[in-house]
Design a protein around this motif. Structure first.
Motif, mmCIF file in Angstrom:
data_model
loop_
_atom_site.group_PDB
_atom_site.id
_atom_site.type_symbol
_atom_site.label_atom_id
_atom_site.label_comp_id
_atom_site.label_asym_id
_atom_site.label_seq_id
_atom_site.Cartn_x
_atom_site.Cartn_y
_atom_site.Cartn_z
ATOM 1 N N VAL A 156 57.128 -26.049 -26.828
ATOM 2 C CA VAL A 156 55.856 -25.219 -27.005
ATOM 3 C C VAL A 156 55.632 -24.479 -28.522
ATOM 4 C CG1 VAL A 156 54.021 -23.759 -26.151
ATOM 5 C CG2 VAL A 156 55.504 -25.038 -24.697
ATOM 6 N N TYR A 157 54.604 -24.830 -29.037
ATOM 7 C CA TYR A 157 54.528 -23.999 -30.598
ATOM 8 C C TYR A 157 53.115 -23.212 -30.179
ATOM 9 C CZ TYR A 157 53.038 -23.571 -35.353
ATOM 10 O OH TYR A 157 52.638 -22.971 -36.689
ATOM 11 N N LEU A 190 58.357 -22.004 -29.823
ATOM 12 C CA LEU A 190 58.528 -21.311 -31.013
ATOM 13 C C LEU A 190 57.169 -20.475 -31.213
ATOM 14 C CD1 LEU A 190 59.713 -24.209 -30.900
ATOM 15 C CD2 LEU A 190 58.980 -24.401 -33.404
ATOM 16 N N SER A 191 57.105 -19.343 -31.342
ATOM 17 C CA SER A 191 56.174 -18.303 -31.129
ATOM 18 C C SER A 191 55.808 -17.314 -32.568
ATOM 19 C CB SER A 191 56.367 -17.371 -30.046
ATOM 20 O OG SER A 191 55.441 -16.464 -29.880
ATOM 21 N N ASP A 192 54.895 -17.111 -32.634
ATOM 22 C CA ASP A 192 54.203 -16.445 -33.805
ATOM 23 C C ASP A 192 54.708 -15.041 -33.961
ATOM 24 O OD1 ASP A 192 52.858 -14.955 -35.947
ATOM 25 O OD2 ASP A 192 50.959 -14.989 -34.479
ATOM 26 N N ILE A 375 55.664 -15.160 -23.864
ATOM 27 C CA ILE A 375 57.044 -15.545 -23.190
ATOM 28 C C ILE A 375 57.188 -15.429 -21.726
ATOM 29 C CG2 ILE A 375 59.676 -14.913 -23.249
ATOM 30 C CD1 ILE A 375 59.124 -13.615 -25.993
ATOM 31 N N ASN A 376 56.667 -14.345 -21.064
ATOM 32 C CA ASN A 376 56.548 -14.298 -19.521
ATOM 33 C C ASN A 376 55.800 -15.440 -18.856
ATOM 34 O OD1 ASN A 376 58.528 -12.145 -18.908
ATOM 35 N ND2 ASN A 376 56.891 -10.574 -19.450
ATOM 36 N N PHE A 383 64.400 -19.704 -27.158
ATOM 37 C CA PHE A 383 63.509 -19.064 -27.985
ATOM 38 C C PHE A 383 63.805 -19.198 -29.258
ATOM 39 C CE2 PHE A 383 61.364 -15.184 -29.611
ATOM 40 C CZ PHE A 383 60.037 -15.642 -29.435
ATOM 41 N N ILE A 384 62.708 -19.213 -30.160
ATOM 42 C CA ILE A 384 62.929 -19.679 -31.417
ATOM 43 C C ILE A 384 61.661 -18.890 -32.151
ATOM 44 C CG2 ILE A 384 62.804 -20.983 -33.413
ATOM 45 C CD1 ILE A 384 63.823 -23.448 -31.410
#
Length: 559
Positions: A156-157, A190-192, A375-376, A383-384
């Protein structure tokens, strides 16, 4: 079992230039294709894009380019990618429209038309992979996150996002879809990370609109609103509040006009009153307390425009006493010096300044609590953190650990790092070619470190040119040495320096003419070395020294 690789070609350890690859067996899914506006040290560089070498070497594997939103940090490098690689491009309606505008403006991928409009309900099947989307909140409508569903779980991005419980329907996050994705196995997120360091929560955009209305209503003179052209949310707020405050809006700059036109045609930007927008040519027909001038651009361009206005050099409108300059976007840390300089110039012009960031924290990126909520909701195994400088990625990694993800499952990648899932574990397994490609005018990648070094030297110490005409047949100097300096010393006030430099050059040239093994390269290098030593002794500066030696026998300049 599928082999899953995640590769960052941009967007890590930097602010912008987002480009991430999810490679599943023999298929590559490209997530965003953005550019980066250069910092001051990249003298003369227009924009910076990712290095596409890996994609060019594997172009037959590319399933498509999937875009999260229409900002330049997500779509700006598309023209340069599509120039050499013909692959389909997927995005929401406004995102595709702005991507087309970017490609057409660059004039590179002429004739390309393989665009596909998707929405949050679209699912695209590619053999063993399904690509899904979910709506997110950002400063531009039609923003989505991307979910690449594989046999090993989903990658997921998020794209750029924030959470705003009072967001209007066009900007509202689809919490239900995100929760549904999290109910199934999310292999990696992949999170901001753009705002992961913040100690202050974002205010809702409704609060921003209320603050804007108070400002517009209480200002006695003209209001010059400064924001980034692609911040459609802020422009919509200006439209709405201007109508409430009974003021007219005057647009400046072609970038803004094009963006507004595209967004309005698609219904993503709504004009509350058809008579709200007035041509800048008619600005003198209205009282100052009826005027709002909307000045936008890319990155630092709004500030540059304000500086021109303050100096009376803007093509359309200049500042005067009684004006209020309203800066409605939060500048990055790198822009703080420029903002301070701009504010000083505005006050000297007789106007005043108000910054929205002085009252609220209004960012398009998620604050720490929002990041932990994402995230939750998704509950990833790995996690990236992406989209941000290293310190932002590291702060995001700590947030992920706070909500239960062990540090061994968190990866902070650099450009080109390959993160591979194999045998039930994710590992950093190597690197691919990655880096910065500098765009200067129509030149793509032809500016390197040596050219930038020379530009830096020229900007700091100037240039010192020596011109001599010689005859090897007569073993003598026929003309010169003539010396020209630019950006180094003022010639008329430095006669002794120039005369001594001329004598040094003459001595070096005559010594070389009297040798049997005369060599042009050796002569030029000795001139550079001798002059460099002397000039540094006298000035403590090192200009670029350019010897031009000509031979009279054939009138041909030797390089």
């Amino acid at each position: 079992m599928s082999k899953v690789k995640i590769i960052s070609l941009g967007g890590v350890r930097e602010n912008g230039k987002n480009m991430y690859l999810v490679e599943v067996d023999d298929m590559i899914f490209v997530l965003d294709c953005g550019l980066l506006y250069p910092e001051n040290e990249l003298l003369g560089i227009d924009v910076v894009i990712p290095d596409f070498t890996y994609l060019e070497e594997n172009k037959n594997k590319i399933a498509g380019v999937f875009l999260t939103h229409g900002h330049a940090d997500a779509v700006g490098a598309l023209p340069y990618l599509l120039q050499n690689i013909d692959v389909p491009v997927f995005g929401t309606e406004l995102t595709i429209a702005l991507a087309k505008l970017s490609v057409e403006s660059a004039g590179l991928a002429v004739g390309f038309n393989d665009y596909h409009v998707i929405d949050e309900n679209t699912e695209i099947e590619f053999d063993k992979v399904v690509v899904r989307f979910f709506r997110t909140t950002h400063t531009i409508p039609d923003s989505v996150g991307i979910c690449v569903v594989t046999e090993e779980g989903s990658v997921v991005y998020t794209g750029d996002f924030k959470f705003d419980q009072s967001a209007s329907p066009m900007y509202r996050t689809d919490y239900g879809k995100i929760t549904d994705i999290g109910e199934n196995k999310v292999l990696a997120l992949l999170s901001d990370s753009g705002d992961a360091e913040s100690t202050v929560e974002n205010v809702s955009d409704r609060k921003v609109a209320e603050e804007m209305f108070d400002t517009f209503k209480n200002a006695e003179g003209r209001i010059i609103v400064s924001c980034v052209a692609s911040n459609i949310l802020r422009i919509q707020q200006v439209f709405d509040v201007a109508q409430q405050a009974d003021r007219k809006i005057f647009l400046t700059g072609p970038t803004l006009v094009e963006t507004v036109d595209v967004a309005m045609k698609l219904g993503k930007l709504v004009l509350p009153d058809p008579d709200l927008l007035v041509s800048i040519k008619n600005i003198n027909s209205y009282r100052d307390d009826q005027v709002i001038i909307l000045e936008t651009g890319n990155s630092g361009e709004p500030l540059e425009s304000l500086q021109r206005m303050s100096k009376g050099k803007h093509k359309q409108v200049n500042l005067k006493e009684g004006d209020l300059v309203y800066i409605t976007t939060t500048p990055s840390t790198a822009m703080e010096t420029t903002v301070a300089k701009t504010k000083n110039m505005i006050y000297r012009a007789g106007a005043s300044v108000k910054e929205i960031s002085g009252t609220f924290k209004a960012s398009g990126h998620a604050s720490p609590n929002d990041l932990k909520l994402m995230i939750n909701l998704l509950r990833p195994t790995y996690f990236i953190p992406v989209q941000g400088e290293y310190r932002m990625q590291a702060a995001h990694a700590r947030l992920a650990n706070e909500v239960g993800i062990p540090f061994k499952n968190i990866f902070i990648p650099g450009k080109g790092d390959v993160i591979e899932y194999a045998k039930g574990r994710m590992h950093m397994t190597g690197q691919v070619t990655a880096g910065n490609v500098l765009i200067d005018g129509i030149g793509v990648g032809d500016i390197g470190n040596i050219v930038l070094r020379d530009r830096k030297l020229l900007s700091e110490d100037g240039i010192f040119v020596v011109v001599v005409t010689i005859s090897r047949r007569l073993n003598k100097i026929l003309s010169g040495p003539e010396i020209v300096s630019r950006g180094f010393v003022y010639m008329k006030a430095s006669e002794d320096l120039v005369n001594e430099s001329s004598a040094i050059v003459k001595e070096v040239v005559e010594a070389n003419l009297n040798t049997k093994d005369f060599d042009w390269a050796k002569l030029k290098q000795e001139i550079r070395d001798s002059l460099s030593r002397y000039l540094f002794e006298q000035t403590k500066r090192k200009p670029v020294i350019l010897p031009i030696i000509m031979e009279a026998s054939n009138y041909q300049k030797k390089n």
